[in-house]
Write a protein that holds these residues in place. Structure first.
Motif, mmCIF file in Angstrom:
data_model
loop_
_atom_site.group_PDB
_atom_site.id
_atom_site.type_symbol
_atom_site.label_atom_id
_atom_site.label_comp_id
_atom_site.label_asym_id
_atom_site.label_seq_id
_atom_site.Cartn_x
_atom_site.Cartn_y
_atom_site.Cartn_z
ATOM 1 N N ASP A 189 -9.163 -5.331 10.857
ATOM 2 C CA ASP A 189 -7.814 -4.837 10.545
ATOM 3 C C ASP A 189 -6.914 -5.971 10.071
ATOM 4 O OD1 ASP A 189 -8.638 -2.386 11.304
ATOM 5 O OD2 ASP A 189 -7.725 -2.444 13.315
ATOM 6 N N ARG A 190 -7.128 -7.148 10.655
ATOM 7 C CA ARG A 190 -6.260 -8.286 10.322
ATOM 8 C C ARG A 190 -6.414 -8.635 8.830
ATOM 9 N NH1 ARG A 190 -6.254 -14.175 13.383
ATOM 10 N NH2 ARG A 190 -4.356 -14.929 12.389
ATOM 11 N N ALA A 191 -7.676 -8.690 8.383
ATOM 12 C CA ALA A 191 -7.926 -9.019 6.974
ATOM 13 C C ALA A 191 -7.439 -7.888 6.073
ATOM 14 C CB ALA A 191 -9.412 -9.266 6.757
ATOM 15 N N ALA A 192 -7.667 -6.647 6.508
ATOM 16 C CA ALA A 192 -7.244 -5.495 5.699
ATOM 17 C C ALA A 192 -5.737 -5.545 5.463
ATOM 18 C CB ALA A 192 -7.623 -4.200 6.406
ATOM 19 N N GLU A 193 -4.995 -5.941 6.503
ATOM 20 C CA GLU A 193 -3.524 -5.992 6.391
ATOM 21 C C GLU A 193 -3.091 -7.022 5.341
ATOM 22 O OE1 GLU A 193 0.276 -7.451 6.619
ATOM 23 O OE2 GLU A 193 -1.286 -8.673 7.577
ATOM 24 N N VAL A 194 -3.789 -8.162 5.292
ATOM 25 C CA VAL A 194 -3.431 -9.194 4.296
ATOM 26 C C VAL A 194 -3.660 -8.658 2.882
ATOM 27 C CG1 VAL A 194 -3.957 -11.513 3.426
ATOM 28 C CG2 VAL A 194 -3.939 -11.085 5.905
ATOM 29 N N LEU A 195 -4.780 -7.989 2.685
ATOM 30 C CA LEU A 195 -5.075 -7.461 1.353
ATOM 31 C C LEU A 195 -4.090 -6.353 0.971
ATOM 32 C CD1 LEU A 195 -7.488 -8.212 -0.648
ATOM 33 C CD2 LEU A 195 -7.551 -9.257 1.600
ATOM 34 N N GLN A 196 -3.717 -5.524 1.961
ATOM 35 C CA GLN A 196 -2.727 -4.474 1.685
ATOM 36 C C GLN A 196 -1.403 -5.093 1.261
ATOM 37 O OE1 GLN A 196 -3.271 -2.523 5.381
ATOM 38 N NE2 GLN A 196 -4.256 -0.729 4.464
ATOM 39 N N ARG A 197 -1.067 -6.193 1.908
ATOM 40 C CA ARG A 197 0.194 -6.878 1.592
ATOM 41 C C ARG A 197 0.122 -7.463 0.164
ATOM 42 N NH1 ARG A 197 1.533 -11.813 4.336
ATOM 43 N NH2 ARG A 197 -0.028 -11.301 5.891
ATOM 44 N N ILE A 198 -1.030 -8.043 -0.168
ATOM 45 C CA ILE A 198 -1.176 -8.646 -1.505
ATOM 46 C C ILE A 198 -0.971 -7.586 -2.592
ATOM 47 C CG2 ILE A 198 -2.892 -9.645 -3.099
ATOM 48 C CD1 ILE A 198 -3.986 -11.247 -0.709
ATOM 49 N N TYR A 199 -1.553 -6.404 -2.382
ATOM 50 C CA TYR A 199 -1.501 -5.387 -3.444
ATOM 51 C C TYR A 199 -0.292 -4.454 -3.337
ATOM 52 C CZ TYR A 199 -5.985 -6.861 -5.273
ATOM 53 O OH TYR A 199 -6.986 -7.607 -5.859
ATOM 54 N N ARG A 200 0.544 -4.650 -2.304
ATOM 55 C CA ARG A 200 1.648 -3.709 -2.099
ATOM 56 C C ARG A 200 2.582 -3.577 -3.317
ATOM 57 N NH1 ARG A 200 3.242 -4.447 3.377
ATOM 58 N NH2 ARG A 200 1.287 -3.376 3.761
ATOM 59 N N PRO A 201 2.887 -4.667 -4.029
ATOM 60 C CA PRO A 201 3.761 -4.484 -5.207
ATOM 61 C C PRO A 201 3.214 -3.421 -6.168
ATOM 62 C CG PRO A 201 3.439 -6.819 -4.741
ATOM 63 C CD PRO A 201 2.528 -6.067 -3.816
ATOM 64 N N LEU A 202 1.877 -3.277 -6.228
ATOM 65 C CA LEU A 202 1.302 -2.243 -7.097
ATOM 66 C C LEU A 202 1.227 -0.908 -6.360
ATOM 67 C CD1 LEU A 202 -1.681 -4.155 -8.820
ATOM 68 C CD2 LEU A 202 0.720 -4.073 -9.491
ATOM 69 N N THR A 203 0.673 -0.908 -5.139
ATOM 70 C CA THR A 203 0.436 0.369 -4.448
ATOM 71 C C THR A 203 1.742 1.077 -4.053
ATOM 72 O OG1 THR A 203 0.179 -0.829 -2.364
ATOM 73 C CG2 THR A 203 -1.842 -0.279 -3.549
ATOM 74 N N SER A 204 2.811 0.294 -3.852
ATOM 75 C CA SER A 204 4.100 0.926 -3.511
ATOM 76 C C SER A 204 4.816 1.406 -4.765
ATOM 77 C CB SER A 204 5.002 -0.099 -2.809
ATOM 78 O OG SER A 204 5.379 -1.104 -3.755
ATOM 79 N N GLY A 205 4.345 0.956 -5.924
ATOM 80 C CA GLY A 205 4.997 1.321 -7.183
ATOM 81 C C GLY A 205 6.131 0.377 -7.540
ATOM 82 N N ALA A 206 6.480 -0.567 -6.636
ATOM 83 C CA ALA A 206 7.656 -1.427 -6.854
ATOM 84 C C ALA A 206 7.523 -2.242 -8.147
ATOM 85 C CB ALA A 206 7.835 -2.365 -5.661
ATOM 86 N N TYR A 207 6.328 -2.736 -8.429
ATOM 87 C CA TYR A 207 6.159 -3.569 -9.636
ATOM 88 C C TYR A 207 6.586 -2.812 -10.894
ATOM 89 C CZ TYR A 207 4.056 -5.986 -13.553
ATOM 90 O OH TYR A 207 3.875 -6.605 -14.768
#
Ligand code: UGA
Length: 472
Positions: free
Chosen positions: A178-196
């Protein structure tokens, strides 16, 4: 907690370099590491090294600020939270992937690791690589709680790499913690949240704020297999349509109509059903072989992949026979060639079917005059100019006085040539199109003998076509 992540990307090839600048574009701080000092110096100086849309702009924007280039992996490891391994995994003699670069990077990371890091496989690797990287780290004395190894395969295509990275069909993250998954989720959040996509200066593409890309979480092994299986399936689709195109040629049907008819079925889809002279590039040939090899090692019969490769290799030979059928004999013929890159809009010539065709023509005693908008310099390094091979600076110069003109790469500019001028320039108005860039009736109207893939050959009325001569 801040959302920005300090990221190291090891390897500055197509995947590494594009990932590095795109992560910066997404807001992260990036160190791109390569052990080739000349490459690092060139990148620091602003040379983008590869021909790729948006890359010069992004490099100009972030070079030496949000993306730093260096050779020191130890320093990058100490500074960053996530380390992406994007080094080459070339094909070994036996067909499987040579993972020695990945192993070397893992060992070097292990030597400098003092706090928790996520190590991310970005290179295309066979299933079980994750376990091997983990084992290497442990053998080099790193405590298990200090790292996780994650698989995050990349699906970008050359030529549209930046756009594909920022507008992916999906993001796959294979993580067993889960710890590693959270880092990767954070890295891609600008795309997955649509913010970018809401940013005024965002690079445009298929994703947007209301339709951001999905991040699919899987096990590490599933992610590794997803990458190989996806590339092998796309290669299979291409070989399938190429085999169908041969059937169309034998029956005077039209493969473009057949592909359209198939592709309208949403279960099949229209993409990667373009027939041609076979797939090439640094990925499909290598990945199909590696996937086949993984299956073999696991005792699984996946001969389907051997057939995919067989059709692909036959397709180039069939094309040579098509040239022969149009010109009767090949020795001493002057052939104009359009395209050397493995596909359009790139300067990459690795495993290029176009170059294989040129080599076959030269072996048959033809003289070749070739033009490619971006790949000539690279081709010249492997196929130097000679008495029988010349490189010229535009399509019309390649056609000049040639017995036939071949289209071998699907560069967009080859689809809009001045057909009147081309006809006058050629010695004989014969075009053999390995990429189906033109419509046969248009070519006949312009006085060409036009042979393409999986479509009936088209002859101008005055030409002594095999069809006419057979009935005369
Ligand atoms: C391919 C995959 O498309 C990417 O998703 C993947 O990330 C990449 O490999 C990789 O593993 O790194 P790429 O090698 O850049 O990308 O090129 P493609 O656009 O897939 O084309 C590969 C070859 O297939 C080219 O020679 C192209 O001309 C040929 N092709 C493609 C066809 O002959 N017909 C088609 O319909 C599509």
């Amino acid at each position: 907690m801040t959302e920005d992540v300090k990221i190291a990307v090891v390897g500055s090839g197509y995947v590494g370099l594009v990932a590095a600048v795109c992560f910066a574009e997404m807001g992260h701080d990036v160190i791109c590491v390569d052990n080739d000092e000349r490459k690092v110096a060139a990148l620091q100086g602003g040379d983008s090294l590869i021909h790729e849309n948006f890359l010069p702009e992004l490099l100009g924007k972030y070079r030496n600020t949000k993306v730093r280039f260096m050779t020191d992996l130890a320093e990058a490891t100490r500074e960053c939270e996530a380390i992406f391994i994007a080094v080459g995994t070339p094909q070994s003699e036996a067909g499987d992937a040579d993972l020695s670069y990945v192993e070397a990077v893992a060992c070097e990371i292990a030597r400098s690791l003092t706090s928790y890091k996520v190590i991310v496989e970005k290179s295309t690797v066979p299933v079980y690589t994750n376990e091997w990287v983990t084992r290497s780290m442990e053998r080099n004395g790193v405590a298990r709680h200090l790292f996780d190894v994650v698989s995050n395969p990349e699906f970008l295509r050359e030529g549209t790499a930046v756009c594909d990275f920022l507008h992916p069909d999906r993001i796959v993250v294979g993580a067993d913690s889960d710890r590693a998954a959270e880092v990767l989720q954070r890295i891609y959040r600008p795309l997955t949240s649509g913010a970018y996509y809401t940013r005024a200066n965002a690079i445009e593409g298929v994703c947007n704020e209301s339709e951001p890309p999905e991040l699919l979480m899987t096990s590490t092994k599933s992610a590794e297999i997803i990458k190989h299986a996806s590339n092998a399936f796309l290669a299979l689709k291409i070989s399938f349509i190429n085999a169908v195109s041969n059937l169309c040629e034998a029956t005077n049907a039209n493969v473009e109509q057949v592909a359209r008819g198939m592709g309208l079925d949403t279960r099949i889809g229209p993409r990667f059903l373009r027939p041609g002279i076979g797939y090439g590039g640094s990925c499909f040939p290598k990945d199909v072989a590696a996937f086949r090899s993984v299956a073999e090692q696991l005792g699984i019969d996946f001969n389907l992949l051997t057939e995919v490769e067989k059709i692909n290799s036959q397709q180039k030979k069939r094309f040579l026979n098509k040239v022969r059928s149009a010109l009767w004999t090949l020795r001493g013929k002057r052939i104009g060639v359009l395209g050397l890159a493995f596909k359009g809009e790139t300067d990459d010539i690795r495993e290029s079917p176009a170059i294989e065709v040129v080599e076959m023509l030269l072996a048959e005693g033809c003289s070749v005059t070739a033009y490619d908008p971006a790949a000539m310099k690279r081709t010249e390094e492997v196929l130097p100019a000679s008495r029988s091979l010349r490189y010229v600076s535009d399509a019309y110069a390649a056609a000049e006085d040639a017995d036939a003109l071949l289209i071998l790469t699907d560069w967009a500019e080859f689809a809009s040539l001045d057909l009147g001028q081309l006809n006058k320039t050629l010695r004989y108005p014969i075009i053999i199109d390995g990429r189906n860039m033109y419509d046969p009736p248009t070519m006949v109207k312009h006085g060409f003998t036009y042979l393409s893939i999986g479509r009936p050959a088209a002859y101008p009325v005055r030409d002594l076509s095999p069809a006419l001569s057979a009935h005369s």
